[in-house]
Design a protein around this motif. Structure first.
Motif, short mmCIF file in Angstrom:
data_model
loop_
_atom_site.label_atom_id
_atom_site.label_comp_id
_atom_site.label_asym_id
_atom_site.label_seq_id
_atom_site.Cartn_x
_atom_site.Cartn_y
_atom_site.Cartn_z
N ILE A 128 -1.40 13.68 -10.63
CA ILE A 128 -1.11 12.32 -10.17
C ILE A 128 -2.34 11.72 -9.50
O ILE A 128 -2.68 10.55 -9.76
N ILE B 214 3.57 1.58 -4.08
CA ILE B 214 3.24 3.00 -3.96
C ILE B 214 3.95 3.81 -5.04
O ILE B 214 3.35 4.68 -5.68
N ILE B 215 5.22 3.51 -5.26
CA ILE B 215 5.98 4.23 -6.29
C ILE B 215 5.41 3.95 -7.68
O ILE B 215 5.27 4.85 -8.49
N SER B 216 5.04 2.69 -7.93
CA SER B 216 4.47 2.37 -9.24
C SER B 216 3.10 3.01 -9.42
O SER B 216 2.76 3.44 -10.53
N LEU C 4 6.47 -0.49 -0.73
CA LEU C 4 6.99 0.78 -1.22
C LEU C 4 7.03 0.78 -2.75
O LEU C 4 6.73 1.79 -3.38
N GLY C 5 7.35 -0.37 -3.34
CA GLY C 5 7.36 -0.48 -4.80
C GLY C 5 5.97 -0.27 -5.40
O GLY C 5 5.83 0.34 -6.46
N ILE D 60 2.22 5.91 -8.18
CA ILE D 60 2.51 7.31 -8.45
C ILE D 60 2.97 7.50 -9.89
O ILE D 60 2.51 8.43 -10.58
N ILE D 61 3.82 6.61 -10.39
CA ILE D 61 4.32 6.72 -11.76
C ILE D 61 3.20 6.50 -12.76
O ILE D 61 3.04 7.28 -13.72
#
Length: 92
Positions: A35, A5-7, A2-3, A9-10
């Motif tokens: 994005i 995927i979030i990174s 999950l980290g 996206i950021i």
């Protein structure tokens, strides 16, 4: 996972937004499309960096050179997107 995927996206948002600021002209893109262009640009920039310097991400995920490569890749992807997107679907 999950980290990651979030990174992605950021980093995609940052790279896509910077690419949109660098490329002149009006781009009719939404935030999710920005994005997506940034994420694809990150892969393009990483691939080009690997081809030129023969180094990969063994030294960590966030590196200044990786962010710069992501922005350069996002600019390339955005220019291609604008060039292909300006074609009309009806040819005469």
């Amino acid at each position: 996972m999950l980290g990651l995927i979030i990174s992605l996206i950021i980093v995609g948002l940052i790279a896509g937004a910077l690419a949109r600021l660098i490329v002149p002209g009006k781009q009719d893109l939404s935030i999710p499309m920005t994005i997506l262009i940034g994420i694809i640009g990150s892969f393009v920039g990483g691939f080009l960096g690997y081809l030129i310097f023969h180094k990969d991400s063994q030294n960590g995920f966030f590196q200044p050179s990786g962010i710069i490569g992501s922005v350069i890749g996002a600019v390339i992807v955005l220019l291609i997107w604008l060039r292909v997107g300006n074609r009309s679907s009806v040819r005469r």
